[in-house]
Design an enzyme around this catalytic site. Structure first.
Site, PDB file in Angstrom:
ATOM      1  N   CYS A   1       4.217   5.601  -4.316  1.00 28.05           N
ATOM      2  CA  CYS A   1       3.152   4.609  -4.355  1.00 28.05           C
ATOM      3  C   CYS A   1       3.596   3.139  -4.100  1.00 28.05           C
ATOM      4  O   CYS A   1       3.921   2.349  -3.098  1.00 28.05           O
ATOM      5  CB  CYS A   1       1.581   4.905  -4.764  1.00 28.05           C
ATOM      6  SG  CYS A   1       0.800   6.125  -4.318  1.00 28.05           S
TER       7      CYS A   1
HETATM    8  P1  NAD Z   1       2.286  14.256  -0.481  1.00 30.18           P
HETATM    9  O1  NAD Z   1       3.458  14.300   0.290  1.00 30.18           O
HETATM   10  O2  NAD Z   1       2.179  15.021  -1.919  1.00 30.18           O
HETATM   11  O3  NAD Z   1       1.243  15.318   0.246  1.00 30.18           O
HETATM   12  C1  NAD Z   1       0.932  15.088   1.818  1.00 30.18           C
HETATM   13  C2  NAD Z   1       0.880  16.508   2.108  1.00 30.18           C
HETATM   14  O4  NAD Z   1       0.398  16.545   3.773  1.00 30.18           O
HETATM   15  C3  NAD Z   1       1.925  17.444   2.507  1.00 30.18           C
HETATM   16  O5  NAD Z   1       1.668  18.660   1.821  1.00 30.18           O
HETATM   17  C4  NAD Z   1       2.280  17.739   3.941  1.00 30.18           C
HETATM   18  O6  NAD Z   1       2.972  19.037   4.034  1.00 30.18           O
HETATM   19  C5  NAD Z   1       0.955  17.628   4.311  1.00 30.18           C
HETATM   20  N1  NAD Z   1       0.931  17.309   5.834  1.00 30.18           N
HETATM   21  C6  NAD Z   1       1.690  16.289   6.696  1.00 30.18           C
HETATM   22  N2  NAD Z   1       1.100  16.571   7.941  1.00 30.18           N
HETATM   23  C7  NAD Z   1       0.021  17.322   7.834  1.00 30.18           C
HETATM   24  C8  NAD Z   1      -0.852  17.848   8.685  1.00 30.18           C
HETATM   25  N3  NAD Z   1      -0.841  17.218  10.223  1.00 30.18           N
HETATM   26  N4  NAD Z   1      -1.721  18.694   8.597  1.00 30.18           N
HETATM   27  C9  NAD Z   1      -2.014  19.083   7.270  1.00 30.18           C
HETATM   28  N5  NAD Z   1      -1.213  18.723   6.391  1.00 30.18           N
HETATM   29  C10 NAD Z   1      -0.129  17.910   6.559  1.00 30.18           C
HETATM   30  O7  NAD Z   1       1.488  13.051  -0.557  1.00 30.18           O
HETATM   31  P2  NAD Z   1       0.557  12.326  -1.706  1.00 30.18           P
HETATM   32  O8  NAD Z   1       1.374  11.787  -2.657  1.00 30.18           O
HETATM   33  O9  NAD Z   1      -0.792  13.169  -1.550  1.00 30.18           O
HETATM   34  O10 NAD Z   1       0.040  11.194  -0.807  1.00 30.18           O
HETATM   35  C11 NAD Z   1      -0.823  11.279   0.446  1.00 30.18           C
HETATM   36  C12 NAD Z   1      -1.405   9.785   0.762  1.00 30.18           C
HETATM   37  O11 NAD Z   1      -2.221   9.204  -0.560  1.00 30.18           O
HETATM   38  C13 NAD Z   1      -0.136   8.832   0.935  1.00 30.18           C
HETATM   39  O12 NAD Z   1      -0.732   7.779   1.975  1.00 30.18           O
HETATM   40  C14 NAD Z   1      -0.255   8.006  -0.481  1.00 30.18           C
HETATM   41  O13 NAD Z   1       0.339   6.747  -0.254  1.00 30.18           O
HETATM   42  C15 NAD Z   1      -1.501   8.171  -0.930  1.00 30.18           C
HETATM   43  N6  NAD Z   1      -1.767   8.107  -2.330  1.00 30.18           N
HETATM   44  C16 NAD Z   1      -1.015   8.880  -3.289  1.00 30.18           C
HETATM   45  C17 NAD Z   1      -1.147   8.570  -4.636  1.00 30.18           C
HETATM   46  C18 NAD Z   1      -0.247   9.482  -5.437  1.00 30.18           C
HETATM   47  O14 NAD Z   1      -0.251   9.146  -6.673  1.00 30.18           O
HETATM   48  N7  NAD Z   1       0.527  10.648  -4.896  1.00 30.18           N
HETATM   49  C19 NAD Z   1      -2.153   8.077  -5.100  1.00 30.18           C
HETATM   50  C20 NAD Z   1      -3.102   7.294  -4.170  1.00 30.18           C
HETATM   51  C21 NAD Z   1      -2.786   7.227  -2.949  1.00 30.18           C
END
Ligand code: NAD
Length: 421
Positions: free
Chosen positions: A264
């Site tokens: 992030c």
């Molecule tokens: P991640 O990469 O762990 O997970 C994203 C998932 O989305 C993956 O499993 C991927 O296969 C899936 N995906 C992609 N395209 C898709 C589609 N069309 N349909 C269904 N699934 C699909 O990402 P994350 O860490 O969970 O982050 C997700 C969002 O949340 C980002 O914008 C991130 O900035 C935000 N965020 C993350 C955190 C954190 O600590 N990881 C905290 C707050 C906000």
């Protein structure tokens, strides 16, 4: 409520498990079937303390499918939780958001009745009412805020303490333009006893970026001051303990060290810089936050060279590879530039992490991976990259230790250097 979660990564898995625990029926969707197979058996696709137990406990309210259309048809609300990585120029890469929006819109074209779409991914201000709205409307032939709901609900969880953060948040931010969408989110979060801020969608999106950018700024500030304190023989932790007691300041995120990583802070600060630049601004503070963060891990190498000037052929041990303790996430981990710099210096690297070795091995198959932290201590020098609790139990006597995170035990009986102390 029947809820579909698009994207079953860190945020999607935790958010969906939380909604199930609140009594909702949750369908997890991902393009990666392996993640969904784990979810179906009550196992988390990511490491997060307590998440397996929460999924298992709520298994009768949970299902998982790669069939996005079916998941949307059978639910009332869809939370977009897909990744938002960086483009090479630092700007936000919205390809997963656009594709998820198109998938949802195509289903909404056929679906009768009102459906709610919530943006939980971190997206730069203007994205949800801009490209997401236009993609949904083009694919569905329907109008947002009238034929279907659209809202923003940014996520503030921290990996490693995600369940505590989600169940006891400092605040819940609801970005809404129409009363019905606002009502759905207010109902969903009705049992939460925390400030609930209802704002316009672009404001909600901006709150998320500014929160992350400010926390990243605190870290780089603490590191810059820490570098100065070290030259003066002052303990930076004592300085920030005093500074943090000021109620206007707050002590959190003032731990000097080798900088921030994770999925992030680095990408979100860069995306905010890119957005400012696109608006014709030059964000000097944010650019410095990134610059300090990039220099900081290399300071560990400079300190190491004070003790071992020529690293060629020397066995250098790394304790910790994850970007922080209690996660297996290595995205933007400070371990990565440190391994690269050690390889440039032709050092022989051996590394250990309780959870993250598999991920780092895929980036650096050529370095040696130890099966225990104690094995790493056999090296010519040890660098502490991640402050895992188990590193407190090691005996560092007689070792050269360069500490990037401040593990107090490591200073006992060792030849010890802290990066900022
Ligand atoms: P991640 O990469 O762990 O997970 C994203 C998932 O989305 C993956 O499993 C991927 O296969 C899936 N995906 C992609 N395209 C898709 C589609 N069309 N349909 C269904 N699934 C699909 O990402 P994350 O860490 O969970 O982050 C997700 C969002 O949340 C980002 O914008 C991130 O900035 C935000 N965020 C993350 C955190 C954190 O600590 N990881 C905290 C707050 C906000």
């Amino acid at each position: 409520m029947n809820i579909s979660i698009l994207g079953t990564g860190y945020v999607g898995a935790v958010t969906g498990a939380c909604f199930a625990e609140l009594g909702n029926d949750v369908v997890f969707v991902d393009i990666d079937p392996a993640k969904l197979e784990l979810i179906k058996t009550g196992r988390s696709p990511i490491f997060e303390p307590g998440l397996d137990e929460l999924l298992t406990k709520n298994l009768d309210r949970i299902s998982a499918t790669t069939d996005t259309a079916q998941a949307i048809r059978e639910t009332d609300a869809t939370f977009i939780c897909v990744g938002t990585p960086s483009n090479p120029d630092g700007s936000i890469d919205l390809r997963y958001i656009e594709s998820a929006s198109r998938d949802i819109g195509e289903v909404l074209r056929e679906k009768e009745g009102w459906h709610m779409v919530v943006m939980k991914s971190t997206v730069v201000s203007g994205t949800t009412t801009g490209i997401v709205r236009s993609t949904l409307e083009a694919a569905s032939g329907k109008v947002a805020f009238r034929d279907f709901g659209l809202a923003s609900n940014p996520e503030f969880l921290k990996e490693g303490s995600a369940l505590v953060d989600v169940f006891s948040p400092d605040r819940i931010v609801i970005g809404a333009e129409d009363p019905r969408s606002r009502g759905v989110l207010e109902t969903l979060y009705t049992t939460f006893d925390c400030p609930k801020l209802v704002v316009a969608i672009p404001v909600a999106e901006m709150i998320k970026y500014v929160s992350n950018a400010f926390l990243a700024t605190k870290i780089s500030f603490a590191n810059e001051i820490g570098n100065l304190c070290k030259t003066m023989g002052i303990d930076t932790a004592e300085v920030f303990a005093g500074v943090g007691l000021d109620a206007r300041i707050n002590p959190a995120f003032f731990r000097s060290g080798i900088g921030f990583g994770g999925s992030c802070f680095p990408k979100d600060v860069r995306a905010l810089i890119a957005q400012a630049e696109a608006a014709g601004l030059y964000p000097k503070i944010l650019s410095s936050v990134v610059a300090v963060n990039e220099d900081q891990p290399l300071r560990l190498l400079a300190l190491l060279r004070k003790h071992i000037p020529d690293l060629e052929g020397k066995r250098i041990g790394l304790l910790g590879l994850a970007f922080k303790p209690d996660t297996d996430d290595i995205r933007e981990s400070r371990a990565i530039p440190i391994i690269e710099a050690l390889q440039d210096a032709r050092a022989d690297v051996i590394a250990y992490d309780p959870l993250a070795i598999a991920h780092v091995r895929s980036l650096f198959p050529e370095i040696t991976y130890a099966s225990s932290a104690a094995e790493v201590l056999e090296s010519d020098a040890v660098l502490i990259i991640t402050e895992w609790k188990e590193f407190e139990a090691l005996d560092y006597t007689g070792k050269i230790v360069i500490d990037g995170r401040r593990v107090p035990k490591a200073a006992i009986g060792s030849i010890y250097e802290g990066v900022c102390w």
